[in-house]
Design a protein around this motif. Structure first.
Motif: not given
Length: 289
Positions: A219-242
């Motif tokens: 679960l801890v690992s998945m909490q980090k990897d949810v940030g990778l959905i930004s590569v599909l164009g979803a405006v998540d925390a990582v995409r917003a930071a970009q």
């Protein structure tokens, strides 16, 4: 009123006093060592990081207070998307992973095709990097035009996470089931329970205790990897930071996103450590689980 027993009023022996003094010395020694090591660590950080010639430039690029405050609302909105994806993916992974584990533990030649399919699934998705699964699912499945309705990028990202982590979780659950001694299943079957009833009422409650620390780590690992959905164009925390980084011309928004993910992971990490230590103490003391 009852008088105190002689054992309660008896003064401690010389051996007990010596043990108490030894424990006090050990405690004092541990505190002094911890304080000294903390001072040495802080001095090393100051010498190796803060006292370097490029520290001021790095601080302006990654730790700008004004940029931090300005980027926080946008990054927080994207982080809420990560939380929604995490909740949905965690529930789906628990269901799919349990099904895969149960299928892999089925016995009998009639279930061979299902076991082979489950084994192939776990081998495939444990071997593929998550980012490749994201690209294949996020850009390949929409190309099939299964539906005319446009599916949001976060949905495809959730599917990719479920496919990948269900393979890991399925193996963890299978390992927990197989760690329970076969005599438990045989005893349950001898009492008239079906295999499904024995698995649900006898084997799984014991297996859950054994596999919980590993599942919480996933679960801890998945909490980090949810940030990778930004590569599909979803405006998540990582995409917003970009986006905010391109606007502010420094990397502080990435620090904001990273800090939010760390704050999300710390409670789960501490809970995992506490549960693992509690389980270890019980097993070492011989107490019943």
């Amino acid at each position: 009123m009852t008088s105190p027993s002689p054992l309660a009023t008896r003064p401690p022996s010389a051996l007990e006093l010596e043990r108490r003094a030894f424990r006090r010395r050990q405690s004092t020694r541990s505190i002094l060592i911890a304080a000294a090591s903390t001072i040495v660590f802080a001095a090393a950080i100051w010498l190796l990081v803060i006292n370097t010639p490029g520290w001021d430039a790095v601080r302006r690029s990654f730790l700008s207070p004004d940029t931090f405050v300005a980027a926080l609302p946008r990054v927080w909105d994207g982080f809420l998307l990560n939380l929604r994806v995490l909740v949905v993916a965690a529930i789906a992974v628990a269901i799919v992973g349990t099904l895969v584990a149960v299928v892999r533990t089925l016995r009998g030649p009639v279930f061979f095709p299902l076991r082979a399919l489950a084994a192939g699934y776990t081998d495939l998705f444990r071997g593929l990097p998550l980012i490749i699964v994201l690209y294949v699912v996020g850009f390949g499945l929409p190309g099939l035009r299964i539906t005319e309705v446009r599916v949001p990028a976060e949905v495809w990202g959730t599917i990719a996470l479920v496919l990948t982590y269900s393979a890991y979780v399925g193996e963890v659950i299978r390992g927990g089931i197989e760690a329970v001694h076969p005599s438990q299943m045989l005893a349950a079957r001898s009492l008239g329970l079906s295999r499904g009833q024995a698995l649900r009422r006898v084997v799984m409650p014991q297996a859950v205790r054994k596999m919980t620390p590993a599942l919480m780590n996933d679960l801890v690992s998945m909490q980090k990897d949810v940030g990778l959905i930004s590569v599909l164009g979803a405006v998540d925390a990582v995409r917003a930071a970009q986006i905010e980084t391109a606007r502010a011309f420094d990397f502080t928004p990435y620090v904001v996103a990273g800090l939010l993910f760390v704050l999300l992971a710390i409670p789960t990490i501490r809970l995992t450590d506490w549960y693992a230590a509690r389980l270890r103490r019980r097993e070492q003391s011989g107490a019943a689980l």
